[in-house]
Design an enzyme around this catalytic site. Sequence first.
Site, PDB file in Angstrom:
ATOM      1  N   PHE A 188       0.743  -1.238   0.064  1.00  0.00           N
ATOM      2  CA  PHE A 188       0.149  -0.157   0.225  1.00  0.00           C
ATOM      3  C   PHE A 188       0.714   1.141  -0.182  1.00  0.00           C
ATOM      4  O   PHE A 188       0.372   2.341   0.088  1.00  0.00           O
ATOM      5  CB  PHE A 188      -0.830   0.044   1.241  1.00  0.00           C
ATOM      6  CG  PHE A 188      -2.306  -0.913   1.074  1.00  0.00           C
ATOM      7  CD1 PHE A 188      -2.258  -1.559  -0.346  1.00  0.00           C
ATOM      8  CD2 PHE A 188      -3.064  -1.089   2.036  1.00  0.00           C
ATOM      9  CE1 PHE A 188      -3.741  -2.499  -0.606  1.00  0.00           C
ATOM     10  CE2 PHE A 188      -4.273  -1.967   1.593  1.00  0.00           C
ATOM     11  CZ  PHE A 188      -4.359  -2.551   0.410  1.00  0.00           C
ATOM     12  N   ARG A 189       2.284   1.301   0.063  1.00  0.00           N
ATOM     13  CA  ARG A 189       3.332   2.126  -0.248  1.00  0.00           C
ATOM     14  C   ARG A 189       3.155   3.343   0.715  1.00  0.00           C
ATOM     15  O   ARG A 189       3.625   4.358   0.454  1.00  0.00           O
ATOM     16  CB  ARG A 189       2.988   2.784  -1.828  1.00  0.00           C
ATOM     17  CG  ARG A 189       2.889   1.761  -2.806  1.00  0.00           C
ATOM     18  CD  ARG A 189       3.950   0.902  -3.135  1.00  0.00           C
ATOM     19  NE  ARG A 189       4.090   0.398  -4.461  1.00  0.00           N
ATOM     20  CZ  ARG A 189       4.728  -0.728  -4.496  1.00  0.00           C
ATOM     21  NH1 ARG A 189       5.889  -1.159  -3.516  1.00  0.00           N
ATOM     22  NH2 ARG A 189       4.611  -1.399  -5.488  1.00  0.00           N
ATOM     23  N   ASP A 208       0.200  -9.989  -4.392  1.00  0.00           N
ATOM     24  CA  ASP A 208       1.322  -9.004  -4.735  1.00  0.00           C
ATOM     25  C   ASP A 208       1.095  -7.598  -5.249  1.00  0.00           C
ATOM     26  O   ASP A 208       1.624  -7.265  -6.241  1.00  0.00           O
ATOM     27  CB  ASP A 208       2.269  -9.941  -5.554  1.00  0.00           C
ATOM     28  CG  ASP A 208       3.786  -9.120  -5.526  1.00  0.00           C
ATOM     29  OD1 ASP A 208       3.950  -8.134  -4.753  1.00  0.00           O
ATOM     30  OD2 ASP A 208       4.620  -9.308  -6.187  1.00  0.00           O
TER      31      ASP A 208
HETATM   32  O1  DOR Z   1       7.096  -7.169  -8.904  1.00  0.00           O
HETATM   33  C1  DOR Z   1       7.071  -6.991  -7.610  1.00  0.00           C
HETATM   34  N1  DOR Z   1       6.891  -5.593  -7.011  1.00  0.00           N
HETATM   35  N2  DOR Z   1       7.435  -8.022  -6.791  1.00  0.00           N
HETATM   36  C2  DOR Z   1       7.880  -7.760  -5.459  1.00  0.00           C
HETATM   37  O2  DOR Z   1       8.015  -8.482  -4.740  1.00  0.00           O
HETATM   38  C3  DOR Z   1       7.928  -6.360  -5.005  1.00  0.00           C
HETATM   39  C4  DOR Z   1       6.890  -5.457  -5.715  1.00  0.00           C
HETATM   40  C5  DOR Z   1       6.845  -4.014  -5.425  1.00  0.00           C
HETATM   41  O3  DOR Z   1       7.126  -3.836  -4.190  1.00  0.00           O
HETATM   42  O4  DOR Z   1       7.086  -3.041  -6.421  1.00  0.00           O
END
Ligand code: DOR
Length: 426
Positions: A63-64, A304
């Site tokens: 969720f950044r 993911d």
């Molecule tokens: O593709 C991905 N993006 N794999 C991950 O494990 C992390 C994720 C991200 O945080 O953007």
Amino acid sequence: MIIKNVRLINPRTGFDDITDIYIKENVIESIEKDIDAEDPTDTVIDGTNLYCAPGLVDVHVHFRDPGFTYKEDIYTGAKAAAAGGFTTVVLMANTKPCVDNIETLKYVIEKGKSTDINILSVANVTEGMKGCKLTDFEGLYKAGAVGVSDDGVPIMDADLVKEAFLQAKKLNIPVSLHEENKEYIINNGINAGKVSDVLDIGGSKREAEISMIERDIEIAKETGADVNIQHISTKEGVELIREARKTHKNIHAEASPHHFTLTEDALLWHFALAKMNPPLRLESDRKAIISGLKDGTIEIIATDHAPHSKDEKAQEITKAPSGIIGLETALALGITELVDKGYLTVNELIERMTLGPASLYHLEDEIADVSVSKRADLVIFDPNESFTIEKFKSKSQNSPFKGVKLKGKVKYTISNGRIVYQDGKN
Ligand code: DOR
């Protein structure tokens, strides 16, 4: 609230029948046929021809927040989750600052509490996700972390991994692992194979994942810790987990909808929208993941959900960040790709999206169970209705499934007894 004439499937108890469900406040009061409204103000949902299941559980979302809230924040992420039928999510910890400290963890948990759904979070395994020193597992656990993960970054030091497993075992929390050894990678997010050859960019060899899974299965066997191999992408990885689980049920694996739906070929028409870590691989890998989901080798479907901005994803393929959003298309991809094509029953799909992930975190007594006296977290969906998403609720729109017709539509999401999403609105 009464849900009438719905087909309830509840993997925890094996219940599968047409019934009514009566919800009082935030609890399931009764599950039986022909329940009448006690009060004229009761909300009545007509569940005819619809399915009801426990609210979906996603143990792998980004969720950044804090740090990259132009991509997503906890509020918009929660809206996207509710739109996808999810009532519980577990946040990954690769934020900025990352969740290697109690202050950031508390921020995330407190903000999560003001959303419509149940938001949980892991903390990092290592300080700064640098792979050198373990975080304070006990302190973070006591402050509310449900597990630990450095997702996004593999942990290369095997001794440190062993120490992490031992500490996690003491606390009875899982360690979730991103398994990709950089030594086998020229450019990440793209399988090393025919597509990376055509694009002439080198890629990520399958050995990157296989070698790490081999190593960590051994450490998991030795320590007995609950270990979760995240977003598995190779057929060899699936086979290693299958063998290991014959004797060691503490070893778990999750698969993402994109890995059971797409192959590396998707890069050719979706470009960076098909770039993710670990990468999409071959048809034989996709089929192996499906067979792992079918026989229970893989107990968990996890999205993911990885939001990135339009500009970031528009960069040339080697520069664009990896990952796609997944919450709003996960159930439909499961129905379209797994159920409709005859690989999984709808009950098996729901189990991998509810009980499997809840059990990894030992939460099966609290969530993912539509039974009398349990908290009312439910999804109601139409497995036969097709839809096309043109705009996601997520702040980011990075999905190869935008504009693609999918089958299996979420009609209502009910979280803690409240309708938090209904037919396109929340
Ligand atoms: O593709 C991905 N993006 N794999 C991950 O494990 C992390 C994720 C991200 O945080 O953007």
